[in-house]
Design a protein around this motif. Structure first.
Motif, PDB file in Angstrom:
ATOM      1  N   LEU A 114       0.832  -1.198   0.000  1.00 25.45           N
ATOM      2  CA  LEU A 114       0.000   0.000   0.000  1.00 25.45           C
ATOM      3  C   LEU A 114       0.862   1.242   0.000  1.00 25.45           C
ATOM      4  N   ALA A 115       0.355   2.314  -0.586  1.00 26.61           N
ATOM      5  CA  ALA A 115       0.987   3.626  -0.504  1.00 26.61           C
ATOM      6  C   ALA A 115       0.024   4.576   0.183  1.00 26.61           C
ATOM      7  N   THR A 116       0.559   5.516   0.963  1.00 28.20           N
ATOM      8  CA  THR A 116      -0.266   6.547   1.588  1.00 28.20           C
ATOM      9  C   THR A 116       0.035   7.902   0.966  1.00 28.20           C
ATOM     10  N   ASP A 117      -1.007   8.595   0.541  1.00 29.04           N
ATOM     11  CA  ASP A 117      -0.915   9.978   0.049  1.00 29.04           C
ATOM     12  C   ASP A 117       0.285  10.221  -0.867  1.00 29.04           C
ATOM     13  N   PRO A 118       0.391   9.496  -1.981  1.00 27.24           N
ATOM     14  CA  PRO A 118       1.544   9.690  -2.869  1.00 27.24           C
ATOM     15  C   PRO A 118       1.408  10.953  -3.723  1.00 27.24           C
ATOM     16  N   VAL A 119       2.140  11.988  -3.358  1.00 28.80           N
ATOM     17  CA  VAL A 119       2.240  13.213  -4.155  1.00 28.80           C
ATOM     18  C   VAL A 119       3.705  13.344  -4.544  1.00 28.80           C
ATOM     19  N   LEU A 120       3.999  13.135  -5.802  1.00 24.99           N
ATOM     20  CA  LEU A 120       5.392  12.956  -6.213  1.00 24.99           C
ATOM     21  C   LEU A 120       6.109  14.267  -6.495  1.00 24.99           C
ATOM     22  N   GLN A 121       5.371  15.372  -6.593  1.00 23.76           N
ATOM     23  CA  GLN A 121       6.013  16.651  -6.904  1.00 23.76           C
ATOM     24  C   GLN A 121       5.735  17.706  -5.832  1.00 23.76           C
ATOM     25  N   GLU A 122       5.679  17.326  -4.575  1.00 18.71           N
ATOM     26  CA  GLU A 122       5.435  18.182  -3.417  1.00 18.71           C
ATOM     27  C   GLU A 122       4.013  18.698  -3.358  1.00 18.71           C
ATOM     28  N   PHE A 123       3.514  19.352  -4.403  1.00 21.29           N
ATOM     29  CA  PHE A 123       2.130  19.796  -4.450  1.00 21.29           C
ATOM     30  C   PHE A 123       1.551  19.434  -5.809  1.00 21.29           C
ATOM     31  N   ASP A 124       0.239  19.326  -5.846  1.00 18.37           N
ATOM     32  CA  ASP A 124      -0.434  19.191  -7.130  1.00 18.37           C
ATOM     33  C   ASP A 124      -0.572  20.575  -7.772  1.00 18.37           C
ATOM     34  N   TRP A 125      -0.803  20.590  -9.085  1.00 16.77           N
ATOM     35  CA  TRP A 125      -1.040  21.840  -9.810  1.00 16.77           C
ATOM     36  C   TRP A 125      -2.367  22.446  -9.352  1.00 16.77           C
ATOM     37  N   GLU A 153      -0.306  -2.025  -4.833  1.00 13.53           N
ATOM     38  CA  GLU A 153      -1.615  -2.588  -5.167  1.00 13.53           C
ATOM     39  C   GLU A 153      -2.764  -1.705  -4.712  1.00 13.53           C
ATOM     40  N   GLY A 154      -2.536  -0.926  -3.657  1.00 13.90           N
ATOM     41  CA  GLY A 154      -3.577  -0.055  -3.136  1.00 13.90           C
ATOM     42  C   GLY A 154      -3.002   1.256  -2.651  1.00 13.90           C
ATOM     43  N   VAL A 155      -3.807   2.312  -2.735  1.00 14.59           N
ATOM     44  CA  VAL A 155      -3.408   3.644  -2.279  1.00 14.59           C
ATOM     45  C   VAL A 155      -4.441   4.149  -1.289  1.00 14.59           C
ATOM     46  N   LEU A 156      -3.960   4.603  -0.134  1.00 16.00           N
ATOM     47  CA  LEU A 156      -4.817   5.197   0.884  1.00 16.00           C
ATOM     48  C   LEU A 156      -4.659   6.720   0.834  1.00 16.00           C
ATOM     49  N   TYR A 157      -5.730   7.421   0.516  1.00 16.01           N
ATOM     50  CA  TYR A 157      -5.702   8.889   0.548  1.00 16.01           C
ATOM     51  C   TYR A 157      -6.427   9.376   1.794  1.00 16.01           C
ATOM     52  N   SER A 158      -5.799  10.314   2.503  1.00 10.88           N
ATOM     53  CA  SER A 158      -6.410  10.835   3.725  1.00 10.88           C
ATOM     54  C   SER A 158      -7.347  12.006   3.456  1.00 10.88           C
ATOM     55  N   HIS A 159      -7.032  12.842   2.472  1.00  9.88           N
ATOM     56  CA  HIS A 159      -7.888  13.972   2.142  1.00  9.88           C
ATOM     57  C   HIS A 159      -7.404  14.580   0.839  1.00  9.88           C
TER      58      HIS A 159
END
Length: 358
Positions: A114-125, A153-159
């Motif tokens: 699992l991955a948690t809150d994957p933001v690969l470029q610090e912030f989204d556009w 296999e799965g991603v958990l997003y908190s908000h």
């Protein structure tokens, strides 16, 4: 071109357009809500379990930022924790790797990743562009772990905040990933045939042999391009997550302030084997009470660990890959955390990770 051929081409073009709009690219969204979440009576939007003024059990006021020998700081290189780096394997069967900020890779005892809150470029556009314009580039991109992201296999997003959810980063993840989100968040995903599972608080589903449960957090949500022209504050919910596998439990708090919801979670699940708790983004000269209301100080995190009966605590949110939200330095939250450990009874083993090196 005769009239029959023209009608055929028009029909074919119409079918193609409809397929592009509503066809195979549409996301598969499943909503699970076993009980009603609290709704603010005035706005009709999501709200916290325990809104209102808070009394905090302990606040560090002296020697909070005394230098620590475990943290080396150099002007040209920033700070670095001199200890366990990157990942840890636990006797309970979990493997936890921290890439920075809120981004963890977690392998469960039954083998799911699992991955948690994957933001690969610090912030989204467009917040990444605005932040770079006003503050300079804090981090261009997270480093990629060995083996890449193919095992996820799965991603958990908190908000849905820009530093925890990125539409652009979704394209860097495997095509067959299942996404687990708070209620209302699926509409923010790119339309790319994705599997999105919205879960209300205390609702659960499965990924392989692991049970995934959404639990309360004490936070808020908003995601607007132009404030006041379109207001969506709290139209999407926010969550923490509990992962259960082979009788072992891992808790990921997401962004949250300290409140009685931690005691509710601890009582319901009977103690957590591993807790991933935020310790940063609590400091603001202009709005100190508000920032702490929706984020935890290091001492708040230790009180949460006690409420949750955590056996092991891994703090996160500090470091060179985190943006700090006005804190004193990249590693100041970790410095404060280490300095208050002896002043707060928490009963947990502490494991300090450092972000994956560039």
């Amino acid at each position: 071109m005769n009239r029959l051929m023209l009608r055929f081409l028009q029909s074919a073009l119409t079918v193609l357009c409809l397929a592009l709009l509503f066809g195979c690219s549409a996301n598969r969204v499943q909503v699970t809500q076993d009980q009603q979440q609290p709704i603010d009576s005035d706005s009709g939007r999501y709200t916290n379990l325990y809104p209102g003024e808070k009394d905090y059990p302990f606040t560090c006021t002296e020697n909070c930022y005394q230098p620590r020998q475990e943290i080396h700081c150099r002007p040209e290189q920033g700070c670095q924790y001199q200890g366990t780096l990157g990942a840890a394997e636990f006797e309970q069967g979990f493997r936890v790797q921290w890439l920075g900020h809120a981004f963890f890779l977690i392998t469960t005892p039954s083998g799911e990743t699992l991955a948690t809150d994957p933001v690969l470029q610090e912030f989204d556009w467009p917040i990444n562009w605005l932040h770079a314009w006003f503050n300079g580039n804090y981090r261009l991109r997270y480093p990629t772990p060995q083996g890449g992201f193919d095992a996820i296999e799965g991603v958990l997003y908190s908000h849905v905040h820009y530093d925890h959810f990125s539409r652009a980063s979704v394209s860097d993840l495997p095509d067959n990933v299942r996404y687990f989100t708070p209620l209302g968040m699926s509409r923010h995903f790119p339309d790319a045939g994705l599997s999105v599972n919205e879960l209300g608080w205390f609702s659960q589903t499965t990924l392989g042999q692991s049970v995934i449960t959404a639990v309360p957090a004490h936070h808020f949500s908003s995601r607007v391009l132009v404030p006041y022209l379109y207001e969506d504050e709290n139209a999407v919910s926010w969550s923490g997550w509990v992962v259960e596998s082979q009788g072992q439990t891992l808790f990921y708090a997401g962004d949250t302030g300290y409140s009685a919801h931690f005691k509710d979670i601890g009582q319901r699940y009977g103690g957590m084997d591993i807790c991933l708790l935020p310790i940063a983004s609590y400091h603001s000269e202009a709005h100190p009470k508000w920032y702490r209301y929706v984020h935890m100080t290091p001492e708040d995190a230790l009180m949460a660990a006690k409420d949750l009966s955590c056996k092991t605590v891994i703090p996160w949110g500090y470091g060179n890959a985190s943006w700090g939200m006005g804190d004193k330095s990249s590693h100041a939250p970790l410095t404060r955390f280490l300095n208050v450990l002896d002043n707060v009874q928490h009963g947990a083993d502490i494991v300090i990770l450092d972000e994956l090196s560039q």
